[in-house]
Design a protein around this motif. Structure first.
Motif, mmCIF file in Angstrom:
data_model
loop_
_atom_site.group_PDB
_atom_site.id
_atom_site.type_symbol
_atom_site.label_atom_id
_atom_site.label_comp_id
_atom_site.label_asym_id
_atom_site.label_seq_id
_atom_site.Cartn_x
_atom_site.Cartn_y
_atom_site.Cartn_z
ATOM 1 N N ALA A 173 18.840 57.683 20.233
ATOM 2 C CA ALA A 173 19.049 56.303 19.802
ATOM 3 C C ALA A 173 17.733 55.528 19.802
ATOM 4 C CB ALA A 173 20.062 55.624 20.715
ATOM 5 N N ARG A 174 16.910 55.787 20.800
ATOM 6 C CA ARG A 174 15.631 55.080 20.874
ATOM 7 C C ARG A 174 14.716 55.496 19.729
ATOM 8 N NH1 ARG A 174 11.662 54.910 26.234
ATOM 9 N NH2 ARG A 174 10.367 53.156 25.514
ATOM 10 N N ARG A 175 14.714 56.792 19.443
ATOM 11 C CA ARG A 175 13.901 57.284 18.310
ATOM 12 C C ARG A 175 14.411 56.687 17.003
ATOM 13 N NH1 ARG A 175 11.228 62.246 17.633
ATOM 14 N NH2 ARG A 175 11.016 62.235 19.914
ATOM 15 N N GLY A 176 15.699 56.444 16.939
ATOM 16 C CA GLY A 176 16.265 55.848 15.735
ATOM 17 C C GLY A 176 16.135 54.345 15.680
ATOM 18 N N ALA B 251 11.068 43.172 32.100
ATOM 19 C CA ALA B 251 10.124 43.798 33.025
ATOM 20 C C ALA B 251 10.654 43.872 34.454
ATOM 21 C CB ALA B 251 8.798 43.036 32.997
ATOM 22 N N GLU B 252 11.341 42.837 34.918
ATOM 23 C CA GLU B 252 11.841 42.862 36.296
ATOM 24 C C GLU B 252 12.827 44.013 36.504
ATOM 25 O OE1 GLU B 252 10.934 41.332 38.870
ATOM 26 O OE2 GLU B 252 9.939 39.471 38.294
ATOM 27 N N GLU B 253 13.707 44.235 35.527
ATOM 28 C CA GLU B 253 14.652 45.342 35.637
ATOM 29 C C GLU B 253 13.923 46.680 35.581
ATOM 30 O OE1 GLU B 253 18.393 44.636 33.174
ATOM 31 O OE2 GLU B 253 17.075 43.021 32.489
ATOM 32 N N ALA B 254 12.918 46.754 34.721
ATOM 33 C CA ALA B 254 12.118 47.983 34.646
ATOM 34 C C ALA B 254 11.440 48.266 35.970
ATOM 35 C CB ALA B 254 11.087 47.861 33.531
ATOM 36 N N LEU B 255 10.939 47.208 36.616
ATOM 37 C CA LEU B 255 10.255 47.370 37.889
ATOM 38 C C LEU B 255 11.198 47.934 38.949
ATOM 39 C CD1 LEU B 255 7.431 46.820 39.046
ATOM 40 C CD2 LEU B 255 8.279 44.597 39.806
ATOM 41 N N ALA B 256 12.449 47.504 38.919
ATOM 42 C CA ALA B 256 13.429 48.034 39.868
ATOM 43 C C ALA B 256 13.637 49.532 39.644
ATOM 44 C CB ALA B 256 14.744 47.282 39.725
ATOM 45 N N ASP B 257 13.745 49.951 38.386
ATOM 46 C CA ASP B 257 13.900 51.377 38.093
ATOM 47 C C ASP B 257 12.681 52.173 38.535
ATOM 48 O OD1 ASP B 257 16.456 51.613 37.155
ATOM 49 O OD2 ASP B 257 15.935 51.497 35.038
ATOM 50 N N ASP C 3 10.010 47.966 26.880
ATOM 51 C CA ASP C 3 9.953 47.704 25.440
ATOM 52 C C ASP C 3 10.853 46.543 25.045
ATOM 53 O OD1 ASP C 3 8.179 49.762 25.147
ATOM 54 O OD2 ASP C 3 9.630 51.199 24.343
ATOM 55 N N LEU C 4 11.946 46.364 25.790
ATOM 56 C CA LEU C 4 12.903 45.297 25.488
ATOM 57 C C LEU C 4 12.511 43.971 26.151
ATOM 58 C CD1 LEU C 4 16.245 47.293 25.861
ATOM 59 C CD2 LEU C 4 15.137 46.563 23.725
#
Length: 590
Positions: free
Chosen positions: A45-48, A85-91, A81-82
């Motif tokens: 899905a991301r590639r698309g 950033a805060e959610e990405a940092l948690a991951d 990419d979306l």
């Protein structure tokens, strides 16, 4: 291993996105909780180009396999990419708990923390990433960025130098290295780095802006203008370029062109505060205070003001009645600015609709001076201290506009400060001496170096019969050690504990000769004669040509005839002395 998923991965790697989706869908139909299938579905899905669908797939996979580090890393990248950033940092944090030595995740975590304005937290993961992969450019570059964001240019310099040496063709590390050199007051070296970067990326307007700024700091205003004009020919809608061109043109004295450049920036963005401030400088230098002050009020919206001046939880004051409310007058910029603005506090306190309580925020070293010199009822607050609850606030220099100051009208009496008595008298002057003269030859080096050489200036003053008392503080006080002993210059630096002590020493002088520093402002506020030595293009308040200033009647302005020409300014001072100034002038006024 599921052969259908292996096939899907091979198809995806071959760029056959639609074909790869078929076996993944078949697996998910049989086992809706297969985490690897959800992982691949997200990649497809991301590639698309469907970020929402990809995020849903990654999230579904993590719901059944929370400890799948690769899947969590993939979702973190998508969240970045979306713009989440805060959610990405948690991951990323969870991924590092699962794989503590994952160098790429450590590097990414550090970069995200910098982008979120948390560079202090970025240091640990970035240093760890650098240790795990000493040859990797990304963590080294980002470590330099973090140190720079923490205003630690000395620490950032070797890190960024190593990053540039590792990847000489990488542009962004060179740009950050140049910024580091600029902050270390090495603008010529910064310009050299930026020229090389701009040669490789001639379409990068931001590099041209940075090069122009370095050239300006190095005193090469004409070259700065040329760089910006060439860049704007390629990118005429680059608003920052027009803002920077306005600043460079001011330094060349082309005030009309500077105003036009600021207007071009404002045509692109009518709310550009930096453009308005640069236009304010041009207008005030041209003695247009009415429009200049209106533009200058926008300085509080610029990054240069928002960083050092935390916001106040009250509205700005426009002169309306505040009833029982408190007005905070915000001290700003340097000591000279605060001394200059202090004149408006008594004027403010005498307004019929004056606020019940006025608090002036200023540098602590001004407190004794202002407490004695200002009218009762003005409270002083040390800069950096939490303000009391206030109904409104105003910038100290914005009071000039409210009071109706123009280039020819000052509606406030001068002098407006007074000196406390000296604890011990100044050294007696020789019978033949013309008088006592206080000397200051060095001031700020940022954004421009206003300092002049001591030797010829001190020799001039002694040659004209003055007993010279050095009022210099800071590193350039050491210049006194290089003077010939026969000049007899007296170092008063140990007496100058704060501005009240400086004023007390100055009260025993007949004249001050100073570059554009707080001492010159203090001389004017005390009504003491002062020869003010100015750059060819001085600060906005001194105008472009006049030998006098509405701000301080006791000052006489001596300007460099051309950029860097201090000899020309010194010659004008010597001619004024030969003609009897300042004593002849005082006699005439009597």
């Amino acid at each position: 291993m599921n052969p259908r998923l292996d096939l899907a991965l091979k198809l995806l790697e071959a760029g056959l996105v639609e074909s790869a989706a078929i076996p993944v869908a078949q697996v998910l139909e049989r086992d809706p909780d297969d985490p690897r299938a959800h992982h691949l579905a997200g990649l497809i899905a991301r590639r698309g180009g469907d970020g929402t669908l990809a995020l849903a797939a990654f999230t579904r996979g993590l719901a059944v396999a929370a400890d799948d580090a690769p899947l969590r890393i993939e979702r973190a990248g998508l969240l970045l990419d979306l713009g989440r950033a805060e959610e990405a940092l948690a991951d990323l944090g969870v991924a590092l708990a699962l794989a503590p030595d994952h160098q790429a995740v450590l590097s990414t975590q550090g970069r995200v923390l910098i982008d979120l304005g948390r560079p202090d937290e970025a240091l640990v993961p970035l240093r760890r990433a650098c240790a795990l992969a000493p040859d990797d450019l990304a963590p080294a570059h980002n470590l330099g960025r973090a140190l720079l964001a923490l205003d630690r240019p000395n620490d950032a310099l070797p890190v960024l130098e190593a990053a540039v040496a590792r990847a000489p063709a990488a542009i962004d590390p060179q740009a950050d290295l140049a910024e580091t050199l600029r902050r270390l007051d090495r603008p010529q070296e910064a310009a050299q780095v930026l020229r090389a970067a701009l040669d490789r990326a001639s379409d990068r307007a931001d590099l041209a802006d940075a090069l122009a700024g370095a050239l300006l700091a190095a005193g090469s205003a004409d070259e700065s203008v040329a760089v910006l004009r060439a860049s704007l020919d390629k990118a005429p809608t680059h608003g920052a370029g027009w803002v920077n061109l306005a600043a460079a043109l001011i330094e060349t004295g082309a005030l009309g062109e500077a105003t036009a450049a600021a207007d071009r920036a404002l045509a692109l963005d009518p709310d550009d505060a930096d453009a308005k401030v640069n236009r304010a400088f041009a207008r005030c230098l041209a003695d247009d205070y009415e429009q200049g002050f209106a533009d200058y009020a926008h300085r509080w919206r610029t990054a240069a003001f928002q960083r050092p001046y935390p916001p106040v939880t009250a509205p700005p004051w426009a002169g309306e009645a505040l009833g029982e409310g408190t007005l905070l007058v915000r001290g700003e910029q340097g000591l000279g600015d605060q001394i200059m603005a202090a004149r408006f506090l008594p004027w403010l306190s005498k307004r019929p609709d004056r606020p019940r309580r006025i608090v002036f925020e200023c540098h602590p070293c001004l407190h004794r001076l202002l407490a004695d010199g200002l009218e009762a009822g003005i409270e002083l607050l040390a800069m950096g201290s939490p303000p009391p609850p206030v109904a409104a606030w105003i910038g100290a220099l914005d009071l000039a506009r409210m009071a109706g100051v123009t280039a020819g009208v000052m509606p406030v009496d001068v002098p407006y400060l007074r000196a406390l008595p000296l604890d011990s008298p100044l050294a007696s002057r020789p019978p033949a001496a013309r008088g006592r003269l206080g000397l200051v030859w060095a001031g700020k080096t940022r954004p421009r170096d206003r300092s002049c050489p001591l030797d010829p200036l001190a020799a001039l003053c002694v040659r004209q019969g003055w007993r010279v008392h050095a009022l210099q503080l800071g590193p350039r006080r050491a210049d006194l050690a290089g003077l010939p002993a026969g000049l007899g210059v007296i170092d008063e630096g140990d007496r100058l504990g704060d501005m009240a002590a400086t004023a007390s020493v100055m009260s025993g002088l007949d004249l001050v000769v100073a570059v554009d520093t707080a001492v010159a402002h203090l001389a004017g506020a005390l009504g003491l004669p002062c020869a003010l030595l100015l750059l060819a293009t001085p600060d906005w308040r001194w105008g472009q040509k006049a030998p006098r200033t509405v701000w301080y009647p006791s000052l006489r302005l001596f300007r460099q005839p051309h950029p860097g020409d201090w000899d020309g300014a010194f010659g004008a001072v010597e001619r004024a002395f030969a003609q009897g100034w300042p004593f002849l002038e005082v006699a005439d006024q009597r």
